[in-house]
Scaffold this motif. Structure first.
Motif, PDB file in Angstrom:
ATOM      1  N   VAL A   1       0.930  -0.867  -0.175  1.00  0.00           N
ATOM      2  CA  VAL A   1       0.378   0.254   0.433  1.00  0.00           C
ATOM      3  C   VAL A   1       1.254   1.210   0.088  1.00  0.00           C
ATOM      4  N   ILE A   2       0.590   2.438  -0.826  1.00  0.00           N
ATOM      5  CA  ILE A   2       1.506   3.497  -0.927  1.00  0.00           C
ATOM      6  C   ILE A   2       0.492   4.408  -0.834  1.00  0.00           C
ATOM      7  N   ALA A   3       1.218   4.757   0.897  1.00  0.00           N
ATOM      8  CA  ALA A   3      -0.088   6.796   0.437  1.00  0.00           C
ATOM      9  C   ALA A   3       0.965   8.266   0.183  1.00  0.00           C
ATOM     10  N   THR A   4       0.065   9.499  -0.070  1.00  0.00           N
ATOM     11  CA  THR A   4       0.900   9.772  -0.810  1.00  0.00           C
ATOM     12  C   THR A   4      -0.950  11.501  -0.369  1.00  0.00           C
ATOM     13  N   THR A   5       0.102  12.905  -0.702  1.00  0.00           N
ATOM     14  CA  THR A   5      -0.545  13.329   0.007  1.00  0.00           C
ATOM     15  C   THR A   5      -0.612  14.093  -1.007  1.00  0.00           C
ATOM     16  N   ASP A   6      -2.381  15.328  -1.158  1.00  0.00           N
ATOM     17  CA  ASP A   6      -1.855  16.147  -2.671  1.00  0.00           C
ATOM     18  C   ASP A   6      -1.450  17.444  -1.868  1.00  0.00           C
TER      19      ASP A   6
ATOM     20  N   ASN B   1      -3.936   9.994  -0.160  1.00  0.00           N
ATOM     21  CA  ASN B   1      -4.589   8.956  -1.290  1.00  0.00           C
ATOM     22  C   ASN B   1      -3.858   7.815  -1.241  1.00  0.00           C
ATOM     23  N   LEU B   2      -4.335   7.187  -0.762  1.00  0.00           N
ATOM     24  CA  LEU B   2      -4.072   5.743  -0.871  1.00  0.00           C
ATOM     25  C   LEU B   2      -4.435   4.696  -2.593  1.00  0.00           C
ATOM     26  N   SER B   3      -2.789   3.448  -2.248  1.00  0.00           N
ATOM     27  CA  SER B   3      -3.398   2.679  -3.957  1.00  0.00           C
ATOM     28  C   SER B   3      -2.348   1.495  -3.353  1.00  0.00           C
ATOM     29  N   TYR B   4      -2.859   0.433  -4.022  1.00  0.00           N
ATOM     30  CA  TYR B   4      -2.467  -0.556  -3.879  1.00  0.00           C
ATOM     31  C   TYR B   4      -1.282  -1.189  -5.048  1.00  0.00           C
ATOM     32  N   LEU B   5       0.379  -1.946  -4.287  1.00  0.00           N
ATOM     33  CA  LEU B   5       0.893  -2.224  -5.996  1.00  0.00           C
ATOM     34  C   LEU B   5       1.187  -3.713  -5.816  1.00  0.00           C
ATOM     35  N   SER B   6       1.544  -4.538  -6.899  1.00  0.00           N
ATOM     36  CA  SER B   6       1.539  -5.522  -6.891  1.00  0.00           C
ATOM     37  C   SER B   6       3.087  -5.384  -6.465  1.00  0.00           C
ATOM     38  N   HIS B   7       4.157  -4.846  -6.641  1.00  0.00           N
ATOM     39  CA  HIS B   7       5.606  -5.224  -6.512  1.00  0.00           C
ATOM     40  C   HIS B   7       6.512  -4.165  -5.960  1.00  0.00           C
ATOM     41  N   VAL B   8       7.124  -4.248  -4.522  1.00  0.00           N
ATOM     42  CA  VAL B   8       7.907  -3.378  -4.149  1.00  0.00           C
ATOM     43  C   VAL B   8       9.788  -4.157  -4.934  1.00  0.00           C
TER      44      VAL B   8
ATOM     45  N   ASN C   1       5.206  16.977  -4.108  1.00  0.00           N
ATOM     46  CA  ASN C   1       5.894  17.476  -3.262  1.00  0.00           C
ATOM     47  C   ASN C   1       7.476  15.508  -2.350  1.00  0.00           C
ATOM     48  N   GLY C   2       6.904  14.651  -3.496  1.00  0.00           N
ATOM     49  CA  GLY C   2       8.699  13.727  -3.433  1.00  0.00           C
ATOM     50  C   GLY C   2       8.551  12.791  -2.416  1.00  0.00           C
ATOM     51  N   ARG C   3       7.344  13.264  -1.631  1.00  0.00           N
ATOM     52  CA  ARG C   3       6.958  12.019   0.326  1.00  0.00           C
ATOM     53  C   ARG C   3       5.640  11.168  -0.402  1.00  0.00           C
ATOM     54  N   ALA C   4       6.833  10.341   0.384  1.00  0.00           N
ATOM     55  CA  ALA C   4       5.183   8.854   0.172  1.00  0.00           C
ATOM     56  C   ALA C   4       6.190   7.337   1.566  1.00  0.00           C
ATOM     57  N   ASN C   5       5.145   7.130   1.655  1.00  0.00           N
ATOM     58  CA  ASN C   5       4.642   5.780   3.013  1.00  0.00           C
ATOM     59  C   ASN C   5       4.198   5.017   2.099  1.00  0.00           C
ATOM     60  N   LEU C   6       5.128   3.637   2.556  1.00  0.00           N
ATOM     61  CA  LEU C   6       4.904   2.435   2.147  1.00  0.00           C
ATOM     62  C   LEU C   6       5.249   1.462   3.376  1.00  0.00           C
ATOM     63  N   ILE C   7       3.836   0.557   2.412  1.00  0.00           N
ATOM     64  CA  ILE C   7       3.776  -0.563   3.686  1.00  0.00           C
ATOM     65  C   ILE C   7       3.268  -1.638   2.712  1.00  0.00           C
ATOM     66  N   VAL C   8       4.616  -2.450   3.724  1.00  0.00           N
ATOM     67  CA  VAL C   8       4.878  -4.166   2.549  1.00  0.00           C
ATOM     68  C   VAL C   8       4.517  -5.220   3.679  1.00  0.00           C
ATOM     69  N   ILE C   9       4.382  -6.112   3.279  1.00  0.00           N
ATOM     70  CA  ILE C   9       3.708  -7.482   4.266  1.00  0.00           C
ATOM     71  C   ILE C   9       4.940  -8.798   3.778  1.00  0.00           C
ATOM     72  N   ASP C  10       5.336  -9.400   4.561  1.00  0.00           N
ATOM     73  CA  ASP C  10       6.423 -10.474   3.732  1.00  0.00           C
ATOM     74  C   ASP C  10       4.961 -11.786   4.395  1.00  0.00           C
ATOM     75  N   GLY C  11       5.009 -12.127   2.798  1.00  0.00           N
ATOM     76  CA  GLY C  11       4.102 -13.080   1.993  1.00  0.00           C
ATOM     77  C   GLY C  11       4.204 -14.768   3.122  1.00  0.00           C
ATOM     78  N   ARG C  12       5.693 -14.514   3.746  1.00  0.00           N
ATOM     79  CA  ARG C  12       5.410 -16.026   4.625  1.00  0.00           C
ATOM     80  C   ARG C  12       5.167 -15.930   6.475  1.00  0.00           C
ATOM     81  N   THR C  13       5.649 -14.594   6.902  1.00  0.00           N
ATOM     82  CA  THR C  13       4.906 -14.326   7.641  1.00  0.00           C
ATOM     83  C   THR C  13       3.826 -13.790   8.934  1.00  0.00           C
ATOM     84  N   GLY C  14       3.502 -12.541   7.379  1.00  0.00           N
ATOM     85  CA  GLY C  14       2.439 -11.815   7.800  1.00  0.00           C
ATOM     86  C   GLY C  14       3.210 -10.515   8.365  1.00  0.00           C
ATOM     87  N   LEU C  15       4.611 -10.479   8.910  1.00  0.00           N
ATOM     88  CA  LEU C  15       4.985  -8.777   9.033  1.00  0.00           C
ATOM     89  C   LEU C  15       4.470  -7.827   8.521  1.00  0.00           C
ATOM     90  N   GLN C  16       4.926  -6.598   8.486  1.00  0.00           N
ATOM     91  CA  GLN C  16       4.231  -5.613   7.904  1.00  0.00           C
ATOM     92  C   GLN C  16       4.755  -4.287   8.018  1.00  0.00           C
TER      93      GLN C  16
END
Length: 444
Positions: free
Chosen positions: A18-23, A29-36, A61-76
């Motif tokens: 999940v990538i989060a940005t602001t105007d 604004n939130l969007s989903y990404l298939s890969h990082v 603004n050049g900034r973004a927050n990203l949440i990545v999830i480990d598919g094996r353990t579920g850790l975020q």
């Protein structure tokens, strides 16, 4: 800050990020990404294919927050990002592009996800998100990481110690099974714009002579791009198997690739010697997450040694150690009569309408059979083969030894009245049971 190297399993694309940005006004604004994609210790890459609102916010603004999830353990983990640059060429772009092409093929959408650019972000911070509820323990079937160096050393040593090319290939696949647990492996050599199966292990049939075109599926794309491709969990793309089955066997359906019916993990590593593509080393598993980043690196090193071994076989060809092969008995031996059909267009050889092989190996077989029928001679030397222009061997680096291994193994696996032996260095002996006639087809 948590080191990115320690969370690389979260960049496998098993769970959407999940990538989060602001105007400019602060509206999120939130969007989903298939890969990082991991770039290095301080950077990640995102394919420039997400929603236009996200792209506009990043440009503002050049900034973004990203949440990545480990598919094996579920850790975020949450990554604070700052836009660095956009690239439409180069190493990172090519790696991401190749991966997207394979993922498109997995979902039956080849050619529909062409990458325009890849955006590189600097990672300002990386923190773990503590779960509200305890996570399930990892699958006990997933083995813990172990030191690969002893296993890698053992495999490389076995490859380097092999006395001939055929032994080297068999030993390499055997050691990958014994040392790394790679149960299902296949080695293919490049021939024009296609790959042909030369050796395999762990399948019900060897599939010697099975072909796949450059660009088809994970194997063909790895060859075409000359890049390693690893898919850790294929549960979202089982159409790949049927896609590969359609890509091969269009003309010769009796030599299918020896693939697993339901693979969960696949990895294809190009055999490269400098910039030259020798072939592809492929491995797959019925279990997700079977191949780690360390496995990928180890397989790349092993593939390099196999490629070097195949090139060395060319440089040390015994053609100068063996003179012209001696004449042999002209008798046809015991067995039924059969017909050999040779198609000049692509070098295909058929025995009683059953496809045998094509390309350079097919032209080699036709040359042996034709010479034997005309002169009674059944032994041939590497030297005379290389001088025969009708075989259409490349002028430079012809890989003759590998092609002869392919032909011998294909005839052996197929069975039937024709086979070849290697009685001495640089000598090929044709064995025929029965009488035959050759029909030449001049197709255009």
């Amino acid at each position: 800050m948590i080191a990115l190297e320690t969370i690389r399993d979260a960049f496998e694309g098993i769970m959407p990020s999940v990538i989060a940005t602001t105007d400019a006004s602060g509206t999120p604004n939130l969007s989903y990404l298939s890969h990082v994609y991991y770039v290095d210790a301080g950077h990640v890459a995102l394919s420039n294919q997400f929603f236009s609102k996200t792209a506009a916010n990043v440009r503002a603004n050049g900034r973004a927050n990203l949440i990545v999830i480990d598919g094996r353990t579920g850790l975020q983990h949450r990554l604070d990002l700052f836009f660095d640059r956009s690239e439409a060429a180069g190493t990172v772009f090519e790696r991401v592009s190749a991966h997207l092409d394979v993922m498109a093929a997995l979902q039956g959408k080849s050619g529909m996800l062409k990458l325009k650019a890849v955006d590189i972000y600097r990672v300002l911070d990386c923190v773990r998100i503590d779960p509200v509820a305890p996570l399930d323990t990892p699958d006990p079937d997933i083995p813990p990481p172990e030191d690969h160096l002893p296993h890698l050393a053992a495999v490389v040593s076995a490859i380097d110690a092999a006395e001939d090319t055929e032994t080297m290939l068999d030993r390499a696949l055997e050691m990958l099974d014994r040392r790394f647990g790679f149960r299902h492996t296949m080695l293919m050599i490049a021939d024009g714009d296609r790959l042909t199966t030369l050796a395999s292990r762990g399948y019900p049939h060897y599939g010697i002579g099975a072909e796949i075109a450059f660009g088809d599926g994970i194997i063909g794309i790895a060859a075409e791009r000359r890049r390693t491709i690893r898919i850790s969990d294929m549960r979202r793309g089982q159409r790949y198997v049927s896609a590969v089955a359609a890509a091969i066997g269009r003309e010769h359906e009796d030599i299918p690739l020896p693939l697993l019916e339901e693979p969960q993990t696949q990895m294809a590593v190009p055999l490269l010697f400098r910039s030259r593509l020798i072939g592809v080393l492929f491995s797959e598993s019925e279990t997700s997450f079977s191949f780690s980043h360390a496995d990928e690196t180890a397989l790349e090193i092993i593939a390099g040694h196999i490629a070097a071994g195949l090139v060395l076989a060319e440089l040390t060809s015994p053609e100068n150690e063996a003179g012209t092969a001696a004449p042999a008995d002209a008798t046809s031996g015991e067995g039924p009569d059969f017909r050999v059909t040779y198609v000049q267009r692509d070098g295909s050889v058929f025995i009683d309408n059953d496809y045998v092989i094509r390309g350079v190996p097919g032209r080699l077989l036709h040359c042996f059979l034709k010479t034997r029928a005309e002169t009674g001679r059944s032994e041939f030397s590497n030297r005379e083969i290389r001088r025969d222009r009708t075989i259409l061997l490349p002028e430079y680096k012809d890989n003759l030894e590998a092609r002869l291994i392919l032909l011998r193994r294909r005839l052996e696996e197929r069975g039937g009245p024709v086979r070849i032996e290697r009685p001495a260095r640089g000598i090929i002996r044709l064995i025929v049971d029965g009488h035959y006639a050759i029909e030449r087809v001049e197709e255009t």
